[in-house]
Structures are given as structure tokens and as C-alpha cells.
Design a protein around this motif. Structure first.
Motif, short mmCIF file in Angstrom:
data_model
loop_
_atom_site.label_atom_id
_atom_site.label_comp_id
_atom_site.label_asym_id
_atom_site.label_seq_id
_atom_site.Cartn_x
_atom_site.Cartn_y
_atom_site.Cartn_z
N TYR A 68 47.44 38.49 44.26
CA TYR A 68 47.03 37.32 43.49
C TYR A 68 48.19 36.79 42.64
O TYR A 68 48.50 35.60 42.66
CB TYR A 68 45.83 37.66 42.59
N ALA A 69 48.84 37.71 41.92
CA ALA A 69 49.94 37.31 41.04
C ALA A 69 51.11 36.70 41.82
O ALA A 69 51.81 35.83 41.31
CB ALA A 69 50.42 38.51 40.23
N ALA A 70 51.30 37.13 43.07
CA ALA A 70 52.42 36.65 43.88
C ALA A 70 52.15 35.32 44.57
O ALA A 70 53.10 34.68 45.05
CB ALA A 70 52.78 37.70 44.94
N ALA A 71 50.91 34.87 44.62
CA ALA A 71 50.58 33.63 45.33
C ALA A 71 51.22 32.43 44.61
O ALA A 71 51.03 32.26 43.40
CB ALA A 71 49.07 33.44 45.42
N PRO A 72 51.96 31.60 45.33
CA PRO A 72 52.63 30.45 44.70
C PRO A 72 51.69 29.54 43.91
O PRO A 72 52.08 29.02 42.86
CB PRO A 72 53.25 29.72 45.89
N ILE A 73 50.46 29.34 44.36
CA ILE A 73 49.51 28.46 43.65
C ILE A 73 49.27 28.94 42.23
O ILE A 73 49.03 28.14 41.33
CB ILE A 73 48.17 28.33 44.42
N ASN A 74 49.37 30.25 42.00
CA ASN A 74 49.07 30.78 40.68
C ASN A 74 50.18 30.54 39.66
O ASN A 74 49.99 30.82 38.48
CB ASN A 74 48.68 32.25 40.78
N ARG A 75 51.29 29.95 40.09
CA ARG A 75 52.31 29.50 39.12
C ARG A 75 51.80 28.30 38.34
O ARG A 75 52.32 27.97 37.28
CB ARG A 75 53.60 29.14 39.85
N LEU A 76 50.79 27.62 38.89
CA LEU A 76 50.22 26.43 38.23
C LEU A 76 49.12 26.78 37.24
O LEU A 76 48.64 25.90 36.52
CB LEU A 76 49.66 25.47 39.29
N PHE A 77 48.68 28.03 37.23
CA PHE A 77 47.57 28.44 36.38
C PHE A 77 47.96 29.67 35.58
O PHE A 77 48.48 30.64 36.14
CB PHE A 77 46.34 28.77 37.23
#
Length: 159
Positions: free
Chosen positions: A26-35
Motif C-alpha cells: 500500500y505504502a509503495a503504490a504511486p497513487i498513495n503519494r497523493l494522499f
């Protein structure tokens, strides 16, 4: 007085190692840089995402846009279901969403819970709880096993 030597915590094994690896994924998913968000999986079939809504997530009316609701509900339900699958990445095949309250700025928790399914198709639900403890939305998703091995995904680090 002599204190006993402290030993480093043992590496997690079994289900706990899988849960920690999913949290890393989860932490590594690029989308989570936005949240601004953190996933925790305390036990099989349960997932929680703690996140913060701020003005970047607002629509023109001054409250959180539905994309924030969907993303966090889908992720919480997804990880609750994938916590029960140790070999394959699951895919969302459908998701139903009910908005019950606008979200303003502040902390929110997405709580996901596995409902049914143990082979190919899984059903899980999630809800968003705002800082006052009120439910702001809920959703139910169906998820199916993909052909993607979890171990092949960057970020999935099983102990």
C-alpha cells in the motif's frame, strides 16, 4: 540492579508477515503519494486506513470530492479481502458507494471488513468515519483473484 538484555523484535511470520507485506505494498503504490494515509491490517479480514482530508481534495462546493471517498473505501475493502489471500493480488470487479455526509478537512478512518467468499470472488465492505465519530460513507465491493503473484509486486515484502 541489572536489566535483562533486550532482544530485537522477531520478524513477523505467517499471517502477520503477509499483513506487513500488504501494508508495505500500500505504502509503495504511486497513487498513495497523493494522499496522506497509512494502512494497518490488525487481523485477517480487517483493514483500516487513517488519512487526512484537506483542501486539495475539495470540489468547488468546499467539501471532499467523491474520488477521495471511493479511493479510501475501495482500498479498505480491498485490503480486508486481500489479507485472506496470500498468493495473488485481487482486483476490484464492482463497487457500490453510499454518501451519507460531506467530509471537510481533518482526519478520517476507512474501516474495511471481509464479508464472504474464500476462493475466487470475495465480498468486502467499508465505511468512512470522520473525526467526530460519524459515518460519512459506506461501500461494498467484489474482488477476484488475478493472475498477478503478490510476490512479484514491488513493495510486497513478506518476512
Amino acid at each position: 540492579m541489572t536489566l535483562p538484555d533486550s532482544k530485537p523484535d522477531a520478524e513477523p511470520t505467517g499471517a502477520q508477515a503477509h499483513f506487513r507485506a500488504l501494508e508495505s505494498l500500500y505504502a509503495a503504490a504511486p497513487i498513495n503519494r497523493l494522499f496522506d494515509s497509512v494502512l494497518e491490517i490488525p487481523e485477517g479480514g480487517i483493514a483500516r486506513i487513517r488519512f487526512t482530508i484537506d483542501e486539495r481534495h475539495f470540489h468547488a462546493g468546499g467539501a471532499a470530492h467523491g474520488t477521495s471517498y471511493f479511493k479510501m473505501l475501495d482500498d479498505a475493502a480491498f485490503y480486508a479481502a486481500n489479507s485472506l489471500v496470500t498468493d495473488r493480488f485481487l482486483l476490484t470487479t464492482a463497487f457500490n458507494l453510499l454518501f451519507t455526509k460531506p467530509l471537510g478537512p481533518g482526519p478520517v478512518i476507512a474501516e474495511g471488513r471481509w464479508v464472504s467468499g474464500q476462493r475466487r470472488v470475495f465480498v468486502a465492505e467499508a465505511r468512512l468515519i470522520d473525526a467526530s465519530g460519524e459515518e460519512a460513507a459506506r461501500g461494498t465491493g467484489t474482488f477476484m483473484r488475478s493472475r498477478i503473484p503478490l510476490a512479484s509486486l514491488p513493495g510486497y515484502r513478506a518476512g
